[in-house]
Design an enzyme around this catalytic site. Sequence first.
Site, PDB file in Angstrom:
ATOM      1  N   SER A  27      -2.966  -7.485   3.201  1.00 44.45           N
ATOM      2  CA  SER A  27      -3.085  -7.317   4.635  1.00 44.45           C
ATOM      3  C   SER A  27      -3.606  -8.790   5.216  1.00 44.45           C
ATOM      4  O   SER A  27      -3.119  -9.077   6.265  1.00 44.45           O
ATOM      5  CB  SER A  27      -4.470  -6.156   4.986  1.00 44.45           C
ATOM      6  N   HIS A  69       0.898  -1.235  -0.218  1.00 48.97           N
ATOM      7  CA  HIS A  69      -0.033  -0.090   0.019  1.00 48.97           C
ATOM      8  C   HIS A  69       0.835   1.143  -0.024  1.00 48.97           C
ATOM      9  O   HIS A  69       0.542   2.182  -0.808  1.00 48.97           O
ATOM     10  CB  HIS A  69      -1.067  -0.039   1.207  1.00 48.97           C
ATOM     11  N   LYS A 113     -18.878  -4.613   7.187  1.00 49.26           N
ATOM     12  CA  LYS A 113     -17.740  -5.398   7.141  1.00 49.26           C
ATOM     13  C   LYS A 113     -17.116  -5.307   8.493  1.00 49.26           C
ATOM     14  O   LYS A 113     -17.210  -4.571   9.190  1.00 49.26           O
ATOM     15  CB  LYS A 113     -16.597  -4.567   6.350  1.00 49.26           C
ATOM     16  N   ARG A 118      -2.580  -5.936  -8.117  1.00 44.57           N
ATOM     17  CA  ARG A 118      -1.612  -6.905  -8.037  1.00 44.57           C
ATOM     18  C   ARG A 118      -1.669  -7.892  -9.170  1.00 44.57           C
ATOM     19  O   ARG A 118      -2.216  -7.498 -10.240  1.00 44.57           O
ATOM     20  CB  ARG A 118      -1.545  -7.686  -6.825  1.00 44.57           C
TER      21      ARG A 118
HETATM   22  P1  ADP Z   1      -9.900  -3.120  -0.236  1.00 47.09           P
HETATM   23  O1  ADP Z   1     -10.513  -3.905   0.733  1.00 47.09           O
HETATM   24  O2  ADP Z   1     -10.683  -1.947  -0.849  1.00 47.09           O
HETATM   25  O3  ADP Z   1      -9.644  -3.983  -1.335  1.00 47.09           O
HETATM   26  P2  ADP Z   1      -7.168  -3.216   0.517  1.00 47.09           P
HETATM   27  O4  ADP Z   1      -6.726  -2.404   1.710  1.00 47.09           O
HETATM   28  O5  ADP Z   1      -7.171  -4.477   0.602  1.00 47.09           O
HETATM   29  O6  ADP Z   1      -8.571  -2.701   0.511  1.00 47.09           O
HETATM   30  O7  ADP Z   1      -6.635  -2.510  -0.791  1.00 47.09           O
HETATM   31  C1  ADP Z   1      -6.546  -1.311  -1.234  1.00 47.09           C
HETATM   32  C2  ADP Z   1      -6.064  -1.114  -2.522  1.00 47.09           C
HETATM   33  O8  ADP Z   1      -4.732  -1.441  -2.474  1.00 47.09           O
HETATM   34  C3  ADP Z   1      -6.517  -2.020  -3.706  1.00 47.09           C
HETATM   35  O9  ADP Z   1      -6.769  -1.507  -4.975  1.00 47.09           O
HETATM   36  C4  ADP Z   1      -5.849  -3.084  -3.887  1.00 47.09           C
HETATM   37  O10 ADP Z   1      -5.804  -3.762  -4.753  1.00 47.09           O
HETATM   38  C5  ADP Z   1      -4.147  -2.446  -3.611  1.00 47.09           C
HETATM   39  N1  ADP Z   1      -3.231  -3.380  -2.963  1.00 47.09           N
HETATM   40  C6  ADP Z   1      -3.175  -3.824  -1.791  1.00 47.09           C
HETATM   41  N2  ADP Z   1      -1.994  -4.403  -1.596  1.00 47.09           N
HETATM   42  C7  ADP Z   1      -1.242  -4.192  -2.722  1.00 47.09           C
HETATM   43  C8  ADP Z   1       0.160  -4.350  -3.163  1.00 47.09           C
HETATM   44  N3  ADP Z   1       0.749  -5.397  -2.403  1.00 47.09           N
HETATM   45  N4  ADP Z   1       0.556  -3.719  -4.116  1.00 47.09           N
HETATM   46  C9  ADP Z   1      -0.095  -2.890  -4.783  1.00 47.09           C
HETATM   47  N5  ADP Z   1      -1.554  -2.614  -4.567  1.00 47.09           N
HETATM   48  C10 ADP Z   1      -2.156  -3.309  -3.488  1.00 47.09           C
END
Ligand code: ADP
Length: 165
Positions: free
Chosen positions: A134, A22, A46, A96
């Site tokens: 996460s 992130h 959620k 990803r």
């Molecule tokens: P959500 O529940 O909205 O998917 P996340 O916190 O899991 O929230 O992810 C937020 C954004 O960050 C999403 O667009 C996700 O694809 C992106 N993201 C998460 N991990 C990575 C990573 N390792 N590299 C690039 N983008 C990521």
Amino acid sequence: MKENNVRIGIYPGSFDPITLGHLDVIERGAKMFDKLYVAIAVNVRKKYTFSEEERLDMLKDACKHIKNVEVVSCHEDLTVEFARKMNATAILRGLRAMMDFEYELQMASTNYELNDNIETIFLMTNTKYSYLSSSVVKEVAMGHGDISKFVTPYTSNKLHKKYNY
Ligand code: ADP
């Protein structure tokens, strides 16, 4: 673009908790906007591991070195509505491997239908973090493993506390 030419973007997500994947998207995204809001989703339907306050706290600490980034909570059901309120013209998301594509395409297309003044912009994951999420970090923390390559030291401490190690 807004009339005053200020480019505002929002990067919405659960950030439960923020990972280095992130953070990489935030650092790169911050260069594309004058102001980037990182918006923590607070969705009553959620279930999150960390509370809104904990997620805000970890994100704020991780982003403190980036001047044009502000961390905020998003209680709005619709991301486009939140973006509009913040005067943002773009929603930033990270991509990803294949796993993100279907969902992100669906969300981006729906959001565009809802408000075509707001574009969704994707940043490809840094290959270093292409496997990182996460949930994977929490799995490792649950097994009391080394998470230092996945999150900031501050977040790592919080995970250690949460999972008692
Ligand atoms: P959500 O529940 O909205 O998917 P996340 O916190 O899991 O929230 O992810 C937020 C954004 O960050 C999403 O667009 C996700 O694809 C992106 N993201 C998460 N991990 C990575 C990573 N390792 N590299 C690039 N983008 C990521």
